[in-house]
Motif scaffolding. Structure first.
Motif, PDB file in Angstrom:
ATOM      1  N   MET A   1      14.856 -68.370 -14.473  1.00 31.85           N
ATOM      2  CA  MET A   1      15.674 -67.368 -15.108  1.00 31.85           C
ATOM      3  C   MET A   1      15.068 -67.035 -16.469  1.00 31.85           C
ATOM      4  SD  MET A   1      19.644 -67.610 -16.087  1.00 31.85           S
ATOM      5  CE  MET A   1      20.482 -66.584 -14.937  1.00 31.85           C
ATOM      6  N   ALA A   2      15.051 -65.768 -16.788  1.00 31.30           N
ATOM      7  CA  ALA A   2      14.485 -65.310 -18.053  1.00 31.30           C
ATOM      8  C   ALA A   2      15.447 -65.583 -19.199  1.00 31.30           C
ATOM      9  CB  ALA A   2      14.192 -63.823 -17.971  1.00 31.30           C
ATOM     10  N   SER A   3      14.876 -65.764 -20.388  1.00 28.23           N
ATOM     11  CA  SER A   3      15.702 -65.936 -21.579  1.00 28.23           C
ATOM     12  C   SER A   3      14.989 -65.273 -22.757  1.00 28.23           C
ATOM     13  CB  SER A   3      15.951 -67.419 -21.872  1.00 28.23           C
ATOM     14  OG  SER A   3      14.748 -68.048 -22.233  1.00 28.23           O
ATOM     15  N   ALA A   4      15.747 -64.965 -23.787  1.00 32.15           N
ATOM     16  CA  ALA A   4      15.193 -64.342 -24.985  1.00 32.15           C
ATOM     17  C   ALA A   4      15.927 -64.862 -26.200  1.00 32.15           C
ATOM     18  CB  ALA A   4      15.337 -62.822 -24.900  1.00 32.15           C
ATOM     19  N   GLN A   5      15.227 -64.889 -27.299  1.00 33.63           N
ATOM     20  CA  GLN A   5      15.845 -65.295 -28.553  1.00 33.63           C
ATOM     21  C   GLN A   5      15.085 -64.668 -29.703  1.00 33.63           C
ATOM     22  OE1 GLN A   5      15.359 -69.552 -28.183  1.00 33.63           O
ATOM     23  NE2 GLN A   5      13.674 -69.551 -29.660  1.00 33.63           N
ATOM     24  N   TYR A   6      15.737 -64.546 -30.846  1.00 34.49           N
ATOM     25  CA  TYR A   6      15.090 -64.031 -32.045  1.00 34.49           C
ATOM     26  C   TYR A   6      14.367 -65.169 -32.738  1.00 34.49           C
ATOM     27  CZ  TYR A   6      17.657 -59.642 -31.773  1.00 34.49           C
ATOM     28  OH  TYR A   6      18.147 -58.437 -31.377  1.00 34.49           O
ATOM     29  N   GLU A   7      13.216 -64.868 -33.276  1.00 34.04           N
ATOM     30  CA  GLU A   7      12.474 -65.823 -34.072  1.00 34.04           C
ATOM     31  C   GLU A   7      12.037 -65.150 -35.364  1.00 34.04           C
ATOM     32  OE1 GLU A   7       9.203 -67.557 -31.997  1.00 34.04           O
ATOM     33  OE2 GLU A   7      10.460 -68.352 -30.387  1.00 34.04           O
ATOM     34  N   THR A   8      11.909 -65.938 -36.395  1.00 31.37           N
ATOM     35  CA  THR A   8      11.441 -65.423 -37.671  1.00 31.37           C
ATOM     36  C   THR A   8      10.035 -65.936 -37.905  1.00 31.37           C
ATOM     37  OG1 THR A   8      13.688 -65.446 -38.543  1.00 31.37           O
ATOM     38  CG2 THR A   8      11.896 -65.329 -40.145  1.00 31.37           C
ATOM     39  N   ALA A   9       9.143 -65.026 -38.241  1.00 31.18           N
ATOM     40  CA  ALA A   9       7.767 -65.404 -38.530  1.00 31.18           C
ATOM     41  C   ALA A   9       7.417 -64.933 -39.941  1.00 31.18           C
ATOM     42  CB  ALA A   9       6.824 -64.768 -37.516  1.00 31.18           C
ATOM     43  N   THR A  10       6.632 -65.708 -40.623  1.00 31.05           N
ATOM     44  CA  THR A  10       6.173 -65.332 -41.950  1.00 31.05           C
ATOM     45  C   THR A  10       4.727 -64.880 -41.845  1.00 31.05           C
ATOM     46  OG1 THR A  10       7.619 -66.972 -42.949  1.00 31.05           O
ATOM     47  CG2 THR A  10       5.813 -66.139 -44.307  1.00 31.05           C
ATOM     48  N   ARG A  11       4.441 -63.703 -42.425  1.00 31.83           N
ATOM     49  CA  ARG A  11       3.079 -63.176 -42.405  1.00 31.83           C
ATOM     50  C   ARG A  11       2.613 -62.947 -43.836  1.00 31.83           C
ATOM     51  NH1 ARG A  11       3.269 -58.089 -38.534  1.00 31.83           N
ATOM     52  NH2 ARG A  11       5.475 -58.389 -38.341  1.00 31.83           N
ATOM     53  N   THR A  12       1.386 -63.229 -44.060  1.00 28.65           N
ATOM     54  CA  THR A  12       0.777 -62.933 -45.351  1.00 28.65           C
ATOM     55  C   THR A  12      -0.113 -61.716 -45.161  1.00 28.65           C
ATOM     56  OG1 THR A  12       0.786 -65.266 -45.941  1.00 28.65           O
ATOM     57  CG2 THR A  12      -0.663 -63.814 -47.216  1.00 28.65           C
ATOM     58  N   VAL A  13       0.107 -60.733 -45.979  1.00 29.91           N
ATOM     59  CA  VAL A  13      -0.662 -59.498 -45.868  1.00 29.91           C
ATOM     60  C   VAL A  13      -1.495 -59.325 -47.122  1.00 29.91           C
ATOM     61  CG1 VAL A  13      -0.512 -56.997 -45.625  1.00 29.91           C
ATOM     62  CG2 VAL A  13       1.145 -58.458 -44.462  1.00 29.91           C
ATOM     63  N   GLU A  14      -2.764 -59.065 -46.933  1.00 28.04           N
ATOM     64  CA  GLU A  14      -3.643 -58.782 -48.053  1.00 28.04           C
ATOM     65  C   GLU A  14      -3.889 -57.285 -48.086  1.00 28.04           C
ATOM     66  OE1 GLU A  14      -8.203 -59.677 -49.098  1.00 28.04           O
ATOM     67  OE2 GLU A  14      -6.975 -61.458 -48.703  1.00 28.04           O
ATOM     68  N   GLU A  15      -3.748 -56.709 -49.258  1.00 29.93           N
ATOM     69  CA  GLU A  15      -3.903 -55.272 -49.395  1.00 29.93           C
ATOM     70  C   GLU A  15      -4.967 -54.994 -50.451  1.00 29.93           C
ATOM     71  OE1 GLU A  15      -0.822 -51.599 -49.628  1.00 29.93           O
ATOM     72  OE2 GLU A  15      -0.462 -53.229 -51.017  1.00 29.93           O
ATOM     73  N   THR A  16      -5.832 -54.054 -50.157  1.00 34.45           N
ATOM     74  CA  THR A  16      -6.848 -53.654 -51.114  1.00 34.45           C
ATOM     75  C   THR A  16      -6.405 -52.386 -51.805  1.00 34.45           C
ATOM     76  OG1 THR A  16      -8.588 -54.605 -49.737  1.00 34.45           O
ATOM     77  CG2 THR A  16      -9.268 -52.997 -51.395  1.00 34.45           C
ATOM     78  N   LEU A  17      -6.420 -52.373 -53.119  1.00 30.43           N
ATOM     79  CA  LEU A  17      -6.045 -51.211 -53.905  1.00 30.43           C
ATOM     80  C   LEU A  17      -7.293 -50.627 -54.557  1.00 30.43           C
ATOM     81  CD1 LEU A  17      -2.923 -52.689 -55.714  1.00 30.43           C
ATOM     82  CD2 LEU A  17      -2.977 -51.301 -53.645  1.00 30.43           C
ATOM     83  N   VAL A  18      -7.291 -49.341 -54.720  1.00 36.24           N
ATOM     84  CA  VAL A  18      -8.387 -48.666 -55.396  1.00 36.24           C
ATOM     85  C   VAL A  18      -7.887 -48.202 -56.758  1.00 36.24           C
ATOM     86  CG1 VAL A  18      -9.961 -46.695 -55.339  1.00 36.24           C
ATOM     87  CG2 VAL A  18      -9.374 -47.908 -53.217  1.00 36.24           C
TER      88      VAL A  18
END
Length: 123
Positions: free
Chosen positions: A1-18
């Protein structure tokens, strides 16, 4: 049987600025080039950023009795929301737009006369 749940993930984003370092003359020339562009949102954003450096929409404009906060937006009687482009007419009157087109040449007093009263947007 299928199941689903919410998960929280943390991401680090690197951004280059000009960061551009320009003389005032170079910034003026770039304003003219970007201001003469096709008016896309990207160009409008760049132009607004350039115009806020020494030529921005900070402060107020008082054509008669009513003072306009040039960093605010104003709603007309039909519900359109007008913002200042950061550009001014030769006589110093600020231009406004409701389409985010920085090259728009509508003047605040013309919009007030035709579509007023204008009320400051506070939300």
């Amino acid at each position: 049987m299928a199941s689903a749940q919410y998960e929280t993930a943390t991401r680090t984003v690197e951004e280059t600025l000009v960061v551009l370092k320009l003389t005032e003359d170079e910034a003026d020339a770039l304003r003219e080039i970007v201001g003469a562009s096709d008016g896309t949102r990207l160009h409008v954003g760049i132009l607004k950023a350039l115009e806020q450096i020494g030529h921005g929409a900070d402060g107020t404009y008082t054509p008669t009795v009513k003072a306009y906060d040039l960093s605010a937006a104003y709603r007309d009687r039909s519900g359109d929301v007008w913002t200042f482009t950061g550009r001014r007419a030769p006589d110093g009157e600020p231009y406004v737009t409701y389409t985010d087109t920085a090259s728009n040449t509508d003047r605040i007093t013309d919009i007030e006369r035709e579509w007023g009263p204008l009320t400051k947007v506070t939300d």
